[in-house]
Scaffold this motif. Structure first.
Motif, PDB file in Angstrom:
ATOM      1  N   ASP A  17       0.582  -1.678   0.225  1.00 36.50           N
ATOM      2  CA  ASP A  17      -0.135   0.105  -0.427  1.00 36.50           C
ATOM      3  C   ASP A  17       1.285   0.933   0.124  1.00 36.50           C
ATOM      4  O   ASP A  17       1.404   0.949   0.822  1.00 36.50           O
ATOM      5  CB  ASP A  17      -0.858   0.473   1.076  1.00 36.50           C
ATOM      6  CG  ASP A  17      -2.003  -0.682   1.525  1.00 36.50           C
ATOM      7  OD1 ASP A  17      -2.599  -1.118  -0.076  1.00 36.50           O
ATOM      8  OD2 ASP A  17      -2.634  -1.291   2.445  1.00 36.50           O
ATOM      9  N   THR A  18       0.356   1.841  -0.569  1.00 37.06           N
ATOM     10  CA  THR A  18       1.251   3.796  -1.250  1.00 37.06           C
ATOM     11  C   THR A  18       0.590   4.354  -1.138  1.00 37.06           C
ATOM     12  O   THR A  18      -0.455   4.770  -1.413  1.00 37.06           O
ATOM     13  CB  THR A  18       2.516   2.921  -2.664  1.00 37.06           C
ATOM     14  OG1 THR A  18       3.123   1.861  -2.303  1.00 37.06           O
ATOM     15  CG2 THR A  18       3.200   3.816  -2.611  1.00 37.06           C
ATOM     16  N   ALA A  19       1.408   6.033  -0.151  1.00 37.39           N
ATOM     17  CA  ALA A  19       1.063   6.670  -0.230  1.00 37.39           C
ATOM     18  C   ALA A  19       2.045   7.857  -1.094  1.00 37.39           C
ATOM     19  O   ALA A  19       3.323   7.332  -0.799  1.00 37.39           O
ATOM     20  CB  ALA A  19       0.831   7.705   1.411  1.00 37.39           C
ATOM     21  N   ILE A  20       1.279   8.485  -2.553  1.00 39.98           N
ATOM     22  CA  ILE A  20       2.010   9.437  -2.650  1.00 39.98           C
ATOM     23  C   ILE A  20       2.005  10.984  -2.649  1.00 39.98           C
ATOM     24  O   ILE A  20       0.757  11.186  -2.622  1.00 39.98           O
ATOM     25  CB  ILE A  20       2.017   9.118  -4.506  1.00 39.98           C
ATOM     26  CG1 ILE A  20       2.347   7.844  -4.481  1.00 39.98           C
ATOM     27  CG2 ILE A  20       3.221  10.277  -5.056  1.00 39.98           C
ATOM     28  CD1 ILE A  20       1.861   6.928  -6.220  1.00 39.98           C
ATOM     29  N   VAL A  21       2.548  11.777  -2.401  1.00 38.74           N
ATOM     30  CA  VAL A  21       2.559  12.963  -1.802  1.00 38.74           C
ATOM     31  C   VAL A  21       3.308  14.544  -2.289  1.00 38.74           C
ATOM     32  O   VAL A  21       4.725  14.485  -2.311  1.00 38.74           O
ATOM     33  CB  VAL A  21       3.226  13.259  -0.009  1.00 38.74           C
ATOM     34  CG1 VAL A  21       2.653  14.409  -0.075  1.00 38.74           C
ATOM     35  CG2 VAL A  21       2.182  11.993   0.806  1.00 38.74           C
ATOM     36  N   ASP A  22       2.878  15.307  -3.036  1.00 43.51           N
ATOM     37  CA  ASP A  22       3.110  16.606  -3.747  1.00 43.51           C
ATOM     38  C   ASP A  22       3.633  17.550  -2.517  1.00 43.51           C
ATOM     39  O   ASP A  22       3.029  18.104  -1.583  1.00 43.51           O
ATOM     40  CB  ASP A  22       2.217  17.253  -4.573  1.00 43.51           C
ATOM     41  CG  ASP A  22       3.135  18.219  -5.308  1.00 43.51           C
ATOM     42  OD1 ASP A  22       4.004  18.507  -4.466  1.00 43.51           O
ATOM     43  OD2 ASP A  22       2.517  18.694  -6.401  1.00 43.51           O
ATOM     44  N   ASP A  23       4.847  17.434  -2.055  1.00 40.84           N
ATOM     45  CA  ASP A  23       5.417  17.785  -0.603  1.00 40.84           C
ATOM     46  C   ASP A  23       4.492  19.305  -0.707  1.00 40.84           C
ATOM     47  O   ASP A  23       4.928  19.885   0.275  1.00 40.84           O
ATOM     48  CB  ASP A  23       7.251  17.599  -0.352  1.00 40.84           C
ATOM     49  CG  ASP A  23       7.145  17.802   0.820  1.00 40.84           C
ATOM     50  OD1 ASP A  23       6.500  17.148   1.799  1.00 40.84           O
ATOM     51  OD2 ASP A  23       8.001  18.633   1.396  1.00 40.84           O
ATOM     52  N   HIS A  24       5.158  20.124  -2.273  1.00 46.39           N
ATOM     53  CA  HIS A  24       5.114  21.735  -2.350  1.00 46.39           C
ATOM     54  C   HIS A  24       3.502  21.633  -1.715  1.00 46.39           C
ATOM     55  O   HIS A  24       2.865  23.290  -1.352  1.00 46.39           O
ATOM     56  CB  HIS A  24       4.907  22.113  -3.538  1.00 46.39           C
ATOM     57  CG  HIS A  24       6.714  21.654  -3.957  1.00 46.39           C
ATOM     58  ND1 HIS A  24       7.694  23.106  -3.675  1.00 46.39           N
ATOM     59  CD2 HIS A  24       7.741  20.874  -4.398  1.00 46.39           C
ATOM     60  CE1 HIS A  24       8.950  22.316  -3.696  1.00 46.39           C
ATOM     61  NE2 HIS A  24       8.733  21.365  -4.222  1.00 46.39           N
ATOM     62  N   ARG A  25       2.501  21.110  -2.033  1.00 44.19           N
ATOM     63  CA  ARG A  25       0.577  21.406  -2.494  1.00 44.19           C
ATOM     64  C   ARG A  25      -0.063  21.108  -0.968  1.00 44.19           C
ATOM     65  O   ARG A  25      -0.987  21.437  -0.753  1.00 44.19           O
ATOM     66  CB  ARG A  25       0.672  20.290  -3.398  1.00 44.19           C
ATOM     67  CG  ARG A  25       0.798  20.953  -5.070  1.00 44.19           C
ATOM     68  CD  ARG A  25       0.694  21.041  -5.944  1.00 44.19           C
ATOM     69  NE  ARG A  25      -0.886  20.990  -6.140  1.00 44.19           N
ATOM     70  CZ  ARG A  25      -1.796  19.930  -7.086  1.00 44.19           C
ATOM     71  NH1 ARG A  25      -1.203  18.986  -7.207  1.00 44.19           N
ATOM     72  NH2 ARG A  25      -2.921  20.242  -6.156  1.00 44.19           N
ATOM     73  N   VAL A  26       0.673  20.019  -0.436  1.00 46.17           N
ATOM     74  CA  VAL A  26       0.125  18.930   0.945  1.00 46.17           C
ATOM     75  C   VAL A  26       1.634  18.873   2.432  1.00 46.17           C
ATOM     76  O   VAL A  26       1.884  18.670   2.373  1.00 46.17           O
ATOM     77  CB  VAL A  26      -1.059  17.804   0.715  1.00 46.17           C
ATOM     78  CG1 VAL A  26      -1.637  18.239  -0.313  1.00 46.17           C
ATOM     79  CG2 VAL A  26      -0.213  16.881   0.492  1.00 46.17           C
ATOM     80  N   TYR A  27      -0.040  19.118   3.326  1.00 47.48           N
ATOM     81  CA  TYR A  27       0.546  18.898   4.733  1.00 47.48           C
ATOM     82  C   TYR A  27       0.578  17.324   4.898  1.00 47.48           C
ATOM     83  O   TYR A  27      -0.897  16.794   5.061  1.00 47.48           O
ATOM     84  CB  TYR A  27       0.175  19.366   5.425  1.00 47.48           C
ATOM     85  CG  TYR A  27       1.128  20.661   5.795  1.00 47.48           C
ATOM     86  CD1 TYR A  27       1.807  20.851   6.824  1.00 47.48           C
ATOM     87  CD2 TYR A  27       0.928  21.803   4.500  1.00 47.48           C
ATOM     88  CE1 TYR A  27       2.863  22.087   7.468  1.00 47.48           C
ATOM     89  CE2 TYR A  27       1.901  23.620   5.169  1.00 47.48           C
ATOM     90  CZ  TYR A  27       2.893  22.850   6.353  1.00 47.48           C
ATOM     91  OH  TYR A  27       2.901  24.639   6.179  1.00 47.48           O
ATOM     92  N   HIS A  28       1.327  16.253   5.664  1.00 48.52           N
ATOM     93  CA  HIS A  28       1.187  14.851   5.443  1.00 48.52           C
ATOM     94  C   HIS A  28       1.294  14.631   7.393  1.00 48.52           C
ATOM     95  O   HIS A  28       2.082  15.308   7.539  1.00 48.52           O
ATOM     96  CB  HIS A  28       0.802  13.445   4.564  1.00 48.52           C
ATOM     97  CG  HIS A  28       2.731  13.713   4.981  1.00 48.52           C
ATOM     98  ND1 HIS A  28       3.689  14.854   3.948  1.00 48.52           N
ATOM     99  CD2 HIS A  28       3.392  12.830   5.285  1.00 48.52           C
ATOM    100  CE1 HIS A  28       5.185  14.352   4.244  1.00 48.52           C
ATOM    101  NE2 HIS A  28       4.541  13.247   4.813  1.00 48.52           N
ATOM    102  N   GLY A  29       0.633  13.649   8.377  1.00 50.03           N
ATOM    103  CA  GLY A  29       0.428  12.815   9.196  1.00 50.03           C
ATOM    104  C   GLY A  29      -0.172  11.451   9.579  1.00 50.03           C
ATOM    105  O   GLY A  29      -0.680  11.100   8.540  1.00 50.03           O
ATOM    106  N   VAL A  30       0.480  10.716  10.694  1.00 47.79           N
ATOM    107  CA  VAL A  30       0.004   9.925  10.961  1.00 47.79           C
ATOM    108  C   VAL A  30      -0.380   9.289  11.755  1.00 47.79           C
ATOM    109  O   VAL A  30       0.709  10.255  12.993  1.00 47.79           O
ATOM    110  CB  VAL A  30       0.954   8.228  10.092  1.00 47.79           C
ATOM    111  CG1 VAL A  30       0.671   7.331  10.733  1.00 47.79           C
ATOM    112  CG2 VAL A  30       1.294   8.534   9.077  1.00 47.79           C
ATOM    113  N   THR A  31      -1.694   8.948  12.939  1.00 52.67           N
ATOM    114  CA  THR A  31      -1.777   8.734  13.973  1.00 52.67           C
ATOM    115  C   THR A  31      -1.251   7.457  14.644  1.00 52.67           C
ATOM    116  O   THR A  31      -0.558   6.918  14.321  1.00 52.67           O
ATOM    117  CB  THR A  31      -3.393   8.829  13.862  1.00 52.67           C
ATOM    118  OG1 THR A  31      -3.431   7.240  13.332  1.00 52.67           O
ATOM    119  CG2 THR A  31      -4.006   9.945  12.971  1.00 52.67           C
TER     120      THR A  31
END
Length: 245
Positions: free
Chosen positions: A208-222
């Motif tokens: 399972d994979t997450a792909i993130v554009d670091d310029h456009r969004v924030y991300h975090g994990v509980t």
């Protein structure tokens, strides 16, 4: 073998372009990675049993284990760099930023493993495709992190102890390796105002994979918690970040 495509599906590209992120289920991720030479996933995953404790946790926690390596990728040319510290400014990591952090290197065997080289080539090819404004070919500075978060009832086990964040790179790829006896660990994606929730999902199955554009969004994990406190509980992921050199 030259990979025939750089994007798993048209909908994947559309979501990344529209929202700045996507969740790629394991079956789609495997189909995407196989043309790049993905094999011996089990042997690759077992290397997470040999990670060193992260001694740089400013919250005092000893629940994170990791290894680290850096690479340079230009087109099909993949080169491992000399071992170096991981550094993030406090603008991107308020908790652990501002210092050089020297982690145990990813072993030579794993650094050359076909599962890792497939992931790195596929990720850089996708990043090239999704970055049309950049001159091609261009070199990516690639940072590779093997993470294990160990859960226990008497302490928080935080996959992202710095909270909702950006990494200060161009692209972030997070690959699930293994979940053992845990619950929670929900990935949340926020807009740049850090308040608007754009999506959430849980990486559960290997690949399972997450792909993130670091310029456009924030991300975090509980935080993760053990299902059965009497047995080992942990969350293993591979994080690959890319920024132009």
């Amino acid at each position: 073998m030259t990979p025939s495509r750089t994007i798993p599906t048209a909908s994947t590209e559309q979501q990344i372009t529209k929202d700045g992120f996507t969740f790629l289920p394991a079956q789609q991720a495997e189909t995407w990675l196989e043309p790049y030479g993905l094999k011996d996933w089990q042997g690759f995953a077992e290397s997470w049993n040999d990670l060193g404790v992260d001694l740089y946790m400013a919250d005092g926690g000893r629940y994170r284990r990791r290894r680290y390596a850096t690479f340079s990728i230009t087109g099909d040319n993949l080169t491992r760099k000399e071992h170096q510290p991981h550094y993030q400014s406090r603008d991107y990591n308020v908790l652990n930023g501002g210092v050089e952090r020297w982690f145990s290197p990813i072993t030579d065997e794993i650094g050359q493993h076909p599962a890792l080289t497939a992931i790195l080539q596929a990720s850089s090819s996708m990043a090239d495709h999704l970055s049309p404004e950049r001159p091609q070919p261009a070199s990516w500075h690639v940072e590779v992190h093997q993470f294990r978060i160990e859960a226990a009832n008497d302490a928080d086990a935080l996959p992202t102890p710095e909270g909702m964040h950006r990494d200060g790179v161009d692209w972030v790829f997070v690959f699930m390796v293994n979940r053992c006896n845990i619950r929670e660990g929900v990935t949340s994606i926020h807009a740049l105002d850090q308040q608007t929730v754009l999506g959430s999902f849980t990486l559960t199955d290997p690949l399972d994979t997450a792909i993130v554009d670091d310029h456009r969004v924030y991300h975090g994990v509980t935080a993760v918690e053990p299902e059965d406190p009497a047995h080992p509980a942990y969350r293993d992921v591979l994080v690959v970040t890319l920024r132009y050199e």
